[in-house]
Design a protein around this motif. Structure first.
Motif, short mmCIF file in Angstrom:
data_model
loop_
_atom_site.label_atom_id
_atom_site.label_comp_id
_atom_site.label_asym_id
_atom_site.label_seq_id
_atom_site.Cartn_x
_atom_site.Cartn_y
_atom_site.Cartn_z
N ILE A 1 0.88 -1.17 0.00
CA ILE A 1 0.00 0.00 0.00
C ILE A 1 0.91 1.22 0.00
O ILE A 1 1.84 1.31 0.82
N VAL A 2 0.67 2.13 -0.91
CA VAL A 2 1.47 3.35 -1.01
C VAL A 2 0.54 4.53 -0.76
O VAL A 2 -0.44 4.72 -1.48
N TYR A 3 0.86 5.33 0.26
CA TYR A 3 0.00 6.44 0.65
C TYR A 3 0.83 7.70 0.85
O TYR A 3 1.85 7.68 1.55
N ALA A 4 0.41 8.79 0.25
CA ALA A 4 1.07 10.09 0.43
C ALA A 4 0.19 10.96 1.32
O ALA A 4 -0.89 11.38 0.91
N ALA A 5 0.66 11.22 2.54
CA ALA A 5 -0.11 12.04 3.48
C ALA A 5 -0.09 13.51 3.07
O ALA A 5 -0.91 14.31 3.51
N SER A 6 0.86 13.89 2.22
CA SER A 6 0.90 15.23 1.65
C SER A 6 1.43 15.12 0.23
O SER A 6 2.12 14.16 -0.12
N GLY A 7 1.08 16.09 -0.61
CA GLY A 7 1.48 16.04 -2.00
C GLY A 7 0.59 15.10 -2.80
O GLY A 7 -0.42 14.59 -2.32
N VAL A 8 0.98 14.87 -4.04
CA VAL A 8 0.26 13.97 -4.95
C VAL A 8 1.25 12.95 -5.48
O VAL A 8 2.34 13.30 -5.94
N ALA B 1 -2.78 9.60 -6.88
CA ALA B 1 -3.41 9.62 -5.57
C ALA B 1 -3.03 10.86 -4.79
O ALA B 1 -1.85 11.06 -4.49
N PRO B 2 -4.02 11.71 -4.46
CA PRO B 2 -3.78 12.80 -3.51
C PRO B 2 -3.86 12.26 -2.09
O PRO B 2 -3.92 11.03 -1.89
N ALA B 3 -3.90 13.14 -1.10
CA ALA B 3 -3.85 12.71 0.30
C ALA B 3 -5.12 12.00 0.77
O ALA B 3 -5.14 11.46 1.87
N THR B 4 -6.16 11.99 -0.04
CA THR B 4 -7.39 11.28 0.32
C THR B 4 -7.47 9.91 -0.35
O THR B 4 -8.51 9.25 -0.31
N ARG B 5 -6.38 9.48 -0.98
CA ARG B 5 -6.35 8.22 -1.70
C ARG B 5 -5.04 7.48 -1.42
O ARG B 5 -4.03 8.10 -1.10
N ALA B 6 -5.07 6.16 -1.55
CA ALA B 6 -3.87 5.33 -1.49
C ALA B 6 -3.86 4.44 -2.72
O ALA B 6 -4.89 4.28 -3.39
#
Length: 249
Positions: free
Chosen positions: A33-40, A52-57
């Motif tokens: 799972i790859v998730y960016a808490a900030s940025g895109v 994926a923006p911060a509302t997506r993984a």
């Protein structure tokens, strides 16, 4: 993707990437799972691009060769899972919705000591439960196999604001709109307007991450007006581009 690294274990960790930073093509034997808490974040494979923006993984199945790129300062959280842990049964990269609870679980899990403690085991179990309830999001821009369609798509990728109809573009690439329409459905599984909207939304997310004003984003991505862009963005992401974490007004 000529240089491909092989990692037997998908790491669980946090990582910072500067805007424009990248992780080159690689694959691992675990899911991730790859998730960016900030940025895109954009993830690219031979089959296309996921954003994926911060509302997506982004879910990346084991064995898939992929590369990452940061748009804006990226606070990256990576969760490696063995192949037996696939709560949604996904065989292809997929964008997943990330609500407040799943966000905090991912951040907590990637920040906790990597051990076999009872606390970490419980945290992982809850994380998997929340993943099972995570809706899949249509934020995939597939790459065409047809050389004819690839030429057309490259034209649009160079200028998402191109507003020509499929028939008008067909004159440039030497094919009828009927032929191109059939190729979009058979090769990419979507219509021409659907593919172009996906392209524009992906480009909009990247531009917003780079602090581009909303009105400029709408213009560069080909929407007829800022209000039209806001409407499509809101229906897709559940919030307006002006309230997007990286947006500039």
């Amino acid at each position: 993707m000529t240089q491909i690294r092989h990692m037997s274990v998908a790491p669980t960790r946090t990582q910072r990437l500067v805007s424009g930073g990248a992780i080159d093509a690689h694959r691992h034997d675990d899911h991730q799972i790859v998730y960016a808490a900030s940025g895109v974040l954009t993830v690219t494979t031979s089959a296309g691009t996921w954003v994926a923006p911060a509302t997506r993984a982004i879910w990346i199945p084991a064995g898939i060769v992929h590369a990452h790129k940061a748009h804006g300062e990226l606070d990256l959280h990576l969760v490696g899972l063995p192949t037996i842990d696939n709560p949604l049964g996904l065989a292809a990269p997929t964008v997943l919705a990330v609500g407040p609870l799943l966000r905090e679980l991912i951040i907590a899990y990637t920040g906790a000591p990597d051990d076999d403690s009872a606390e970490r085991t419980r945290l992982r179990a809850v994380l998997l439960d929340r993943l099972r309830a995570s809706p899949q999001q249509p934020l995939h821009l597939p790459t065409p196999a047809s050389p004819l369609l690839r030429t057309l798509c490259e034209i649009l990728q160079a200028d998402p604001a191109d507003t020509r109809t499929l028939a008008q573009m067909g004159h440039q690439v030497g094919a009828s709109d009927r032929t191109l329409s059939r190729l979009f459905r058979s090769d990419l599984g979507m219509t021409f307007p659907q593919w172009r909207t996906q392209l524009r939304l992906q480009r909009a997310l990247v531009l917003l991450a780079e602090k581009t004003p909303v009105t400029t984003v709408a213009h560069r991505c080909g929407w007829s007006s800022t209000s039209a862009f806001i409407d499509v963005f809101h229906r897709t992401f559940g919030h307006t581009p002006g309230s997007h974490p990286t947006a500039s007004t």
